[in-house]
Design a protein around this motif. Sequence first.
Motif, mmCIF file in Angstrom:
data_model
loop_
_atom_site.group_PDB
_atom_site.id
_atom_site.type_symbol
_atom_site.label_atom_id
_atom_site.label_comp_id
_atom_site.label_asym_id
_atom_site.label_seq_id
_atom_site.Cartn_x
_atom_site.Cartn_y
_atom_site.Cartn_z
ATOM 1 N N LYS A 169 -13.297 56.300 91.508
ATOM 2 C CA LYS A 169 -13.229 56.748 90.107
ATOM 3 C C LYS A 169 -11.795 56.891 89.598
ATOM 4 C CE LYS A 169 -17.677 57.215 89.359
ATOM 5 N NZ LYS A 169 -18.389 56.396 88.343
ATOM 6 N N LEU A 170 -10.973 57.617 90.341
ATOM 7 C CA LEU A 170 -9.632 57.934 89.861
ATOM 8 C C LEU A 170 -8.612 57.648 90.962
ATOM 9 C CD1 LEU A 170 -7.905 59.114 87.550
ATOM 10 C CD2 LEU A 170 -8.266 61.378 88.560
ATOM 11 N N PHE A 171 -7.589 56.844 90.630
ATOM 12 C CA PHE A 171 -6.611 56.389 91.611
ATOM 13 C C PHE A 171 -5.196 56.653 91.103
ATOM 14 C CE2 PHE A 171 -10.316 53.705 91.252
ATOM 15 C CZ PHE A 171 -10.792 53.579 92.541
ATOM 16 N N PHE A 208 -16.093 50.521 81.858
ATOM 17 C CA PHE A 208 -14.915 51.063 81.174
ATOM 18 C C PHE A 208 -13.854 51.477 82.195
ATOM 19 C CE2 PHE A 208 -12.985 54.745 78.646
ATOM 20 C CZ PHE A 208 -12.081 53.899 78.005
ATOM 21 N N LYS A 209 -12.642 50.942 82.009
ATOM 22 C CA LYS A 209 -11.507 51.234 82.886
ATOM 23 C C LYS A 209 -10.291 51.534 82.024
ATOM 24 C CE LYS A 209 -8.248 48.713 85.868
ATOM 25 N NZ LYS A 209 -7.938 47.399 86.489
ATOM 26 N N ALA A 210 -9.503 52.490 82.426
ATOM 27 C CA ALA A 210 -8.258 52.828 81.720
ATOM 28 C C ALA A 210 -7.147 53.024 82.741
ATOM 29 C CB ALA A 210 -8.431 54.090 80.877
ATOM 30 N N SER A 211 -5.937 52.647 82.357
ATOM 31 C CA SER A 211 -4.779 52.849 83.222
ATOM 32 C C SER A 211 -3.592 53.286 82.381
ATOM 33 C CB SER A 211 -4.428 51.569 83.996
ATOM 34 O OG SER A 211 -4.059 50.529 83.121
ATOM 35 N N LEU A 234 -0.341 52.376 78.062
ATOM 36 C CA LEU A 234 -1.740 52.776 78.185
ATOM 37 C C LEU A 234 -2.609 51.550 77.953
ATOM 38 C CD1 LEU A 234 -4.000 54.909 78.465
ATOM 39 C CD2 LEU A 234 -3.843 55.238 75.975
ATOM 40 N N SER A 235 -3.415 51.213 78.963
ATOM 41 C CA SER A 235 -4.286 50.040 78.866
ATOM 42 C C SER A 235 -5.726 50.474 79.049
ATOM 43 C CB SER A 235 -3.912 49.006 79.936
ATOM 44 O OG SER A 235 -4.820 47.921 79.927
ATOM 45 N N MET A 236 -6.616 49.973 78.186
ATOM 46 C CA MET A 236 -8.033 50.295 78.263
ATOM 47 C C MET A 236 -8.853 49.011 78.214
ATOM 48 S SD MET A 236 -8.329 53.710 75.865
ATOM 49 C CE MET A 236 -7.473 52.955 74.465
ATOM 50 N N GLU A 237 -9.851 48.910 79.112
ATOM 51 C CA GLU A 237 -10.727 47.744 79.173
ATOM 52 C C GLU A 237 -12.177 48.199 79.067
ATOM 53 O OE1 GLU A 237 -10.083 45.473 82.680
ATOM 54 O OE2 GLU A 237 -7.966 45.099 82.275
ATOM 55 N N ALA A 272 -8.292 54.986 85.979
ATOM 56 C CA ALA A 272 -9.578 55.689 85.935
ATOM 57 C C ALA A 272 -10.673 54.680 85.641
ATOM 58 C CB ALA A 272 -9.555 56.777 84.873
ATOM 59 N N ARG A 273 -11.690 54.645 86.495
ATOM 60 C CA ARG A 273 -12.875 53.814 86.267
ATOM 61 C C ARG A 273 -14.002 54.766 85.844
ATOM 62 N NH1 ARG A 273 -11.908 48.688 88.163
ATOM 63 N NH2 ARG A 273 -10.169 48.484 89.644
ATOM 64 N N PHE A 274 -14.136 54.936 84.520
ATOM 65 C CA PHE A 274 -15.096 55.900 83.994
ATOM 66 C C PHE A 274 -16.531 55.438 84.213
ATOM 67 C CE2 PHE A 274 -11.205 56.603 81.520
ATOM 68 C CZ PHE A 274 -11.033 57.960 81.718
ATOM 69 N N SER A 275 -16.724 54.119 84.222
ATOM 70 C CA SER A 275 -18.043 53.537 84.453
ATOM 71 C C SER A 275 -17.825 52.094 84.868
ATOM 72 C CB SER A 275 -18.897 53.605 83.171
ATOM 73 O OG SER A 275 -18.429 52.657 82.224
ATOM 74 N N PRO A 276 -18.865 51.395 85.295
ATOM 75 C CA PRO A 276 -18.684 49.982 85.640
ATOM 76 C C PRO A 276 -18.177 49.143 84.467
ATOM 77 C CG PRO A 276 -20.755 50.790 86.537
ATOM 78 C CD PRO A 276 -20.225 51.868 85.650
#
Length: 785
Positions: A263-265, A308-311, A372-375, A302-306
């Motif tokens: 989840k969080l790295f 949604f990912k943010a870094s 800040l990157s969000m996918e 952070a992988r909030f869900s399969p």
Amino acid sequence: MKKLILTLLLIPMLTWGQNKTVRGVVTDGSDPLPGVNIIEKGTTNGVTTDFNGNYEIVVASTAILEFSYIGFKMQEITVGNESTINIAMEENTQQLEGVEVTGFAGVVGRARKRTESVQSIPESITALNAEGIENNGINNVTNFAKLVPNMKLNSSQSAGVNFLTVRGIPQIRNADAPVAFVIDGVTIPDPSLLNQELFDLALIEVVKGPQGALYGKNAIGGAINIYSKEPVNTQKNTLTLGYGNANALLTQFVSSGALKKDKLFYRLSTQFRNFDGLLTNEFDNEKVDFERNFNIRGQLIARFSPKFKASATLQFIDVAAGAARYSVNPTGNIFVDGFPGGVLNPNPEKGNNVINHDEPGKSDVSNAFGNLSMEYTPGKVKIQSITSYNYVDRSLSGDLDFTPFDDFTQGETAETKTFNQELRLNNVGSNGKVNWSAGGFYQDIEKPFFQDGLSRDFDLNELFYGVAADVVNTTTTFAFFGFVDYKLTDKLTAAVGFRYDNDTFKQQDNLFEETSERSNNIVQPKASLSYQATENALIYANYGRGYRTGGFNPAATDRFNRSFEDELTDNFELGFKTSMWDNRFILNGSAFYTDFTNQQQYIFDLNTFYAGNYNYDKSKIIGFEFDAKLRLSKFLDVLANYGFVDSEITDGGTTGGADGTATDLSAFNGKKTPFVPVNNFNIGLESNIALTETVDFNANVNLNSTGKTYWDELNQDGFTTDAYQLLDARASVSFDNIKVTIWGNNILDKQYYTEYIPGSLFGGFDDFGWRGRPATYGASFAVSF
């Protein structure tokens, strides 16, 4: 009929329901594995893990995934209800210990903003994944450029002043590089950061030819992509200590792991380097090429869900180094007259490379960067947002006459404040038939620049303070872009793309109390056609338009106008990529032609003490390059590349006009473009040997050659530097969690110049040269825990 229509409408919906996106990370048990092949069993649907081991594939919910990689056992995993599948590959000890020689593992890159094998991309690309970066000791773009045909990066004058040349297109002083410089997906517009210290990397690659359709303005010669390593679940810390001649100290610490599994790295990377210098100023017996560099970078993913990912990434860099350490009259040339037709009078008593300044040179560069990157991947489309802010502060002070006489000094400060916002959409899981990307981009740049100095009035024998430039340049960019490639047949693929840029430039000149403003509307198209002649042979043809922005000079003089124009190129390329002998022999090559309009050049006007840029009306570039890898045995690889360019000014045009008349530049017609090596090559040997089950040995040696370079537009014999060769070597032994490395650069201690400035270019009293670094060598010790 109604039932038939209803059935036809339901089929796509049912098919969509049966498909799902699966993603994950593939490791070797601790570190990510790039280039792992992942196939949906029984189909041609497949992907490759990127340089950080990530993959993403759309498959049927009943699919079985096959994971395969050279030296590891194949694994089969049933998808079922899983959306995230992380795999730890297991080494195939029989294959590793066997006598059979395996081919090169595929290197993956991001040249077209998606993960692909370099051998499948119809572009001229040189790329290194993490293992190659470490084995070759790549710690800046200068070292990487040695391995790239038709590419050269030098630094001179001060920390942050860089000169990159790619495919015959040079970078001029205090101007933009001829490539887009991208770190972790963020465009870095300040050329001061082009040669920053690099460490803890997953990928470094250069793609050549105009790349404006994908990367925007200034990608006139290509793009450099750099990606940091990403953290994974496995906790790992690495401490590296090193020492070399000239008190070269290295301390590096990297810590990575999961704060919450899956989840969080986090990843924390820090480094400090010190180098006391090897070149001595004869005036005060002090070293002038010293450098101290501190770098810290923190990353959270952070992988909030399969879906949604943010870094988030924060980085700080601080550099203190020598500056303005030019040798005077290094070749012994004396000249009369000046720009543009200086007359050379050779001096039989050649220069002796002496540095002799009464004013010590110092420079600093500091950088603060946040990203800040969000996918988000709701289905077959990935939506990505990248927001960043970048601040750079650069300064220098030092001698200007470069002699022990108290005549002239120089000072300079520059800042860059950049805000970027990019929104990008990419397709996911098209089975390779269609790939597309589209998006929008906003950028705001503010660049205050101040230049001053002291000069002596020889009649009054007094020193006078003067300001040469005091300006604030701002650039605002709005852009949108699109790119698509489509498989016309199983073997033939067409790709088209474009980018539209609206740029507004404004300069506030505090010295002359004047404000200048202009706008550009530029379209950069790109098209390519590639043909997969056989499974291991790709042929391609590309066309692209390049665009590098112009700007404003501090004043109009006889040597430059108040403004200088944008550069435009039309580039045509034919290339091929082949692999033979079960991937033990890889040979890639390309030929290119570039039609160049308004090529920029820099000059310092000693009569007015203003520096400025001017344009040649027309230039042309013709060239070719080859890149080869050969695995002679299980323990020995031969690597070689060669690049050649013929870069010529075809119509110099005119410049200047302070007195109402323009300076004719036709004397430059037919001459070679300055600062461009006519060729370069690199020959390397690399060996990897498993001494025991736990002990590995790696060694490489590289001979790099930089060809003859012209430094003035008249191509006078005394204003050139001959070809020179530098020999580098590196060897390491790793066992369990410890690695010991010895290295040497320019181990034959070759004397050479990375920049040479003929005095006739600016009306100076002599020529100046920037000496390259002498032999350096050292050792490092790394331990992981």
